[in-house]
Design a protein around this motif. Structure first.
Motif, mmCIF file in Angstrom:
data_model
loop_
_atom_site.group_PDB
_atom_site.id
_atom_site.type_symbol
_atom_site.label_atom_id
_atom_site.label_comp_id
_atom_site.label_asym_id
_atom_site.label_seq_id
_atom_site.Cartn_x
_atom_site.Cartn_y
_atom_site.Cartn_z
ATOM 1 N N ASP A 1 -3.311 14.006 -10.285
ATOM 2 C CA ASP A 1 -2.998 13.224 -9.084
ATOM 3 C C ASP A 1 -3.346 11.769 -9.387
ATOM 4 O OD1 ASP A 1 -2.693 12.020 -6.661
ATOM 5 O OD2 ASP A 1 -4.004 13.383 -5.542
ATOM 6 N N SER B 1 -2.478 9.266 -7.424
ATOM 7 C CA SER B 1 -2.256 8.511 -6.188
ATOM 8 C C SER B 1 -3.292 7.430 -5.967
ATOM 9 C CB SER B 1 -2.262 9.460 -4.993
ATOM 10 O OG SER B 1 -1.376 10.528 -5.201
ATOM 11 N N HIS B 2 -4.511 7.700 -6.372
ATOM 12 C CA HIS B 2 -5.586 6.753 -6.074
ATOM 13 C C HIS B 2 -5.901 5.830 -7.250
ATOM 14 C CE1 HIS B 2 -6.159 8.832 -2.315
ATOM 15 N NE2 HIS B 2 -6.182 9.981 -2.968
ATOM 16 N N GLU B 3 -5.105 5.915 -8.289
ATOM 17 C CA GLU B 3 -5.281 4.989 -9.407
ATOM 18 C C GLU B 3 -4.855 3.586 -8.976
ATOM 19 O OE1 GLU B 3 -6.400 5.595 -12.574
ATOM 20 O OE2 GLU B 3 -6.955 7.610 -11.876
ATOM 21 N N ARG C 1 2.370 10.953 -2.377
ATOM 22 C CA ARG C 1 1.455 11.085 -3.511
ATOM 23 C C ARG C 1 2.216 10.895 -4.813
ATOM 24 N NH1 ARG C 1 -1.783 10.655 -0.175
ATOM 25 N NH2 ARG C 1 -3.686 11.864 0.259
ATOM 26 N N GLN D 1 0.836 -1.197 0.000
ATOM 27 C CA GLN D 1 0.000 0.000 0.000
ATOM 28 C C GLN D 1 0.876 1.255 0.000
ATOM 29 O OE1 GLN D 1 -3.617 0.191 0.136
ATOM 30 N NE2 GLN D 1 -3.237 -1.888 -0.590
ATOM 31 N N ARG D 2 0.447 2.251 -0.759
ATOM 32 C CA ARG D 2 1.138 3.542 -0.755
ATOM 33 C C ARG D 2 1.120 4.118 0.659
ATOM 34 N NH1 ARG D 2 -1.404 8.188 -0.867
ATOM 35 N NH2 ARG D 2 -3.289 7.202 -1.675
#
Lengths: 371, 98
Positions: B68, B70-72, B61, B55-56
């Motif tokens: 952004d 980051s949530h891809e 980010r 997990q990131r």
């Protein structure tokens, strides 16, 4: 010539302070790992040039750094701290089960005999060990699998294993302390553990005499008497003479028995140092006076040591890992403050002087006595 | 080559100046770029994503092409400009803290 090396961990980097045996003139090296939190730097008793540092960041996680030349150069080593098996849960602040999550390494304790063997106390509370100089870390999971572990709760600073004491006369015996679970002992190198908290009384928990749940801040041990431990608990200074089977209070005439740091004189096993701190909530010295208290009687009778320490308008704290002693003939005592000062006494606490005044908040202080 | 810009502390940790250039086999994705980055600079393992969960980390980010990312999902292909090396893949530490 004999000298000392003081290893300082701060909120913004590590510093290495060195002096000859007179301990009057100091060389300051650092910041190493500038901008990172350095919870602890410690040296191997078996090889004083071998140092380990815990470097962490809320952004980028945990690193372990190793030096083989006394802190002049450093190399990152292994930083994977994976709990053994299914981590399970402990209690969260609201009483609900919370999965064990690695946050950081609080304390590094090198073996007394092998520079490649190091124990690491981590948050969430667990004990890890490396046997290859820090490249690979394995958990000693039996401690975290103790039946009481699901009931352990974090203190305000997190649920950390912050103290590791190795018995120099018995390689199988080790003491650890966890906030806020208490003290534990193994007699078989980690194969089994048991709580050693009998005699502790803590008003902040439902059962004041509970087997676990006590907020132990720090343990201290003189190497010549490994069955005798001194403890600074959240409240109360405690003592055991039977390896933790039973504890009794030795707070005696201290102005307050709250504090974090505690240590023992290098040559006098009955001489103990604490830094009383005003609590709850304030966590600074009483009356704005920074005073170390020394007992030469193993507790109960304490004297304030003030010569060279600020006696007005001082509102710093001294954290649990931020006091240490050297082993020169006249024992030196050292401590660091959240105000960025590191104080040294070359005469067992009679007089003090700052080595440095303006470091970031000091998290830890260790001292190596050099040949 | 994929161009990666690291934040200050990670450049120091990896002992690099400026951008990092990485060869990524196959279609470049977030996961493929991070795998290549950690392969080239093992010291960065655990600093951008958790070593166990992958997990990131919360305060890291990923930006590129003014987006952004980051949530891809980690296996989503990166923008063509990143894949061609005309735009860098930015790894950013959150601006916060004391």
């Amino acid at each position: 010539m004999t000298g000392v090396r003081v290893l300082v961990g701060t909120r913004k980097g590590a510093f290495v302070l060195t002096s000859d045996g007179r301990r009057q003139q100091w060389d300051v090296s650092g910041p190493h790992f500038a901008g990172w939190e350095i919870y602890h730097v410690n040296g191997s008793p078996a090889d004083p040039n071998r140092l380990y540092a815990s470097q962490s960041s809320g952004w980028f996680g945990q690193q372990i750094q190793r030096s083989d030349d006394g802190g002049r150069t450093w190399e990152p080593v292994g930083n994977k701290f994976e709990y053994e098996g299914t981590p399970g849960t402990h209690q969260w602040f609201d009483g609900t089960p919370h999965p064990w999550e690695f946050a950081r390494v609080w304390h590094l304790e090198p073996s007394t005999t092998d520079p490649d063997v190091v124990y690491a106390g981590v948050e969430d509370a667990a004990l890890f060990r490396t046997t290859d100089g820090g490249q690979i870390w394995h958990e000693l999971p039996i401690l975290r699998n103790h039946p009481s572990a699901p009931s352990w709760q974090p203190g305000a600073g997190g649920m950390c294993l912050h103290t590791i004491k190795l018995d120099p006369t018995d390689p199988g015996r080790m003491y650890v302390a966890i906030s806020a679970a208490g003290a534990f002992r193994t007699d078989d190198a980690g194969a089994t553990w048991r709580p050693i908290n009998r005699g502790l009384r803590s008003q902040g928990i439902p059962d004041e005499d509970a087997e676990v749940g006590h907020c132990v801040h720090r343990l201290a041990m003189h190497p010549s008497r490994p069955d005798t431990l001194f403890m600074q608990k959240h409240w109360d200074v405690m003592r055991t003479d039977d390896a933790g089977e039973s504890w009794h209070e030795v707070s005696g005439d201290l102005p307050t028995d709250f504090g974090f740091a505690i240590d023992v004189h290098a040559h006098e096993p009955e001489t103990v140092y604490v830094v009383p701190i005003k609590s709850d909530s304030e966590h600074f010295p009483m009356d704005g006076k920074l005073r170390v208290y020394r007992s030469r009687t193993g507790g109960d009778e304490w004297e304030p040591l003030t010569d060279g320490l600020p006696q007005e308008n001082c509102y710093v704290n001294v954290l649990r890992d931020a006091m240490a002693v050297d082993t020169l003939d006249e024992c030196g005592v050292y401590f660091g403050t959240t105000g960025g000062q590191v104080y040294a006494s070359a005469d067992a606490g009679d007089t003090w002087a700052p080595i440095v005044r303006y470091l970031p908040p000091v998290l830890s202080v260790e001292v190596q006595t050099l040949p | 080559m994929i161009r990666v810009v690291l934040p200050y502390h990670l450049r120091n940790l990896a002992r690099v100046d400026g951008e990092v250039h990485l060869r990524v086999d196959g279609e470049p994705t977030q996961r493929a770029v991070l795998d290549a980055l950690e392969g080239e600079y093992p010291v960065l393992r655990g600093t951008i994503r958790d070593q166990v969960t992958q997990q990131r980390r919360a305060f890291v980010r990923f930006f590129a092409c003014e987006q952004d990312l980051s949530h891809e999902p980690p296996d989503t292909p990166l923008p063509e400009a990143v894949a061609k090396g005309t735009e860098p893949f930015l790894i950013v530490g959150a601006m916060a803290g004391g």
